[in-house]
Design a protein around this motif. Structure first.
Motif, mmCIF file in Angstrom:
data_model
loop_
_atom_site.group_PDB
_atom_site.id
_atom_site.type_symbol
_atom_site.label_atom_id
_atom_site.label_comp_id
_atom_site.label_asym_id
_atom_site.label_seq_id
_atom_site.Cartn_x
_atom_site.Cartn_y
_atom_site.Cartn_z
ATOM 1 N N ASP A 1 75.208 44.712 49.965
ATOM 2 C CA ASP A 1 76.499 45.370 49.847
ATOM 3 C C ASP A 1 76.675 45.759 48.385
ATOM 4 O OD1 ASP A 1 79.158 46.126 49.620
ATOM 5 O OD2 ASP A 1 79.963 44.264 50.434
ATOM 6 N N GLY A 2 76.719 47.055 48.104
ATOM 7 C CA GLY A 2 76.851 47.548 46.735
ATOM 8 C C GLY A 2 78.168 47.188 46.082
ATOM 9 N N ASP A 3 79.086 46.638 46.857
ATOM 10 C CA ASP A 3 80.371 46.194 46.324
ATOM 11 C C ASP A 3 80.529 44.680 46.450
ATOM 12 O OD1 ASP A 3 81.448 48.740 45.573
ATOM 13 O OD2 ASP A 3 81.701 49.170 47.695
ATOM 14 N N ARG B 1 78.145 53.376 37.987
ATOM 15 C CA ARG B 1 79.538 53.002 38.237
ATOM 16 C C ARG B 1 79.904 51.828 37.336
ATOM 17 N NH1 ARG B 1 81.696 49.672 42.917
ATOM 18 N NH2 ARG B 1 79.492 49.576 43.470
ATOM 19 N N ARG C 1 77.554 48.571 37.822
ATOM 20 C CA ARG C 1 76.618 48.409 38.936
ATOM 21 C C ARG C 1 75.446 49.354 38.724
ATOM 22 N NH1 ARG C 1 78.399 44.550 43.002
ATOM 23 N NH2 ARG C 1 80.520 44.098 42.323
ATOM 24 N N GLY D 1 73.757 48.841 43.292
ATOM 25 C CA GLY D 1 74.916 47.986 43.468
ATOM 26 C C GLY D 1 74.807 46.629 42.807
#
Length: 175
Positions: A83-85, A116, A143, A147
């Protein structure tokens, strides 16, 4: 009783695209590739060491200052995408930090490269005395292309940071 560890030798990162990772670690961060890249498939010794049966991967190792980063692209077993977040408060390894000379310039280069960044660095934490010496620190998280969280820090000798970091010494180890 201590196991006798002397230092962190390297950090390992698994990525879905090794060439894009080279762009991030070597070109953007400025790490230097060390040693020849490694590639394996169906190697019982490596499978036993890493605890994955039938593994296959490509890898490169790079040095950034006093740390090494080993970057892998696994093709088997099929990796699960991250999950990149993924919040950094979740258990497990959360980030690595990179010390930079000019955090504002670094921030601008990261943004220009499509990285980001969680928040612009707050410069109120860095002061300049009458002799032109800087004190304090500023930091923010970002990131990579996949991510993975990392931190950029501009850091100087300062009473607030001295318990854990000193100019010319780096991280202060407990006695």
């Amino acid at each position: 009783m201590s196991i006798g560890a002397r230092a962190i030798q390297h950090i390992g990162v698994s990525v879905p695209d090794l060439e894009k990772a080279r762009t991030f670690y070597l070109d953007l961060l400025g790490a230097i590739e060390v040693g020849p890249p490694l590639e394996w498939r169906d190697n019982p010794f490596i499978d036993a060491v890493i605890g994955l049966e039938g593994s296959a991967a490509r890898q490169f190792m790079c040095r950034l200052g006093n740390a090494h980063i080993e970057v892998f692209e696994y093709s088997a077993p099929e990796p699960q995408r991250q999950d990149g977040d993924r919040p950094v408060n979740h258990h497990g390894y959360t980030h690595f930090a990179v010390q930079v000379e000019d955090i504002q310039a670094c921030y601008q280069r990261l943004i220009a490269a499509g990285i980001r960044v969680h928040a612009p660095p707050a410069m109120a934490g860095i002061t300049v005395d009458v002799d032109g010496r800087k004190h304090g620190y500023s930091a923010t998280y970002a990131r990579d292309f996949f991510g993975n969280a990392f931190e950029i820090m501009e850091i100087y000798d300062d009473p607030q940071i001295r318990p854990v970091w000193r100019a010319g010494e780096g991280v202060v180890l407990p006695d």
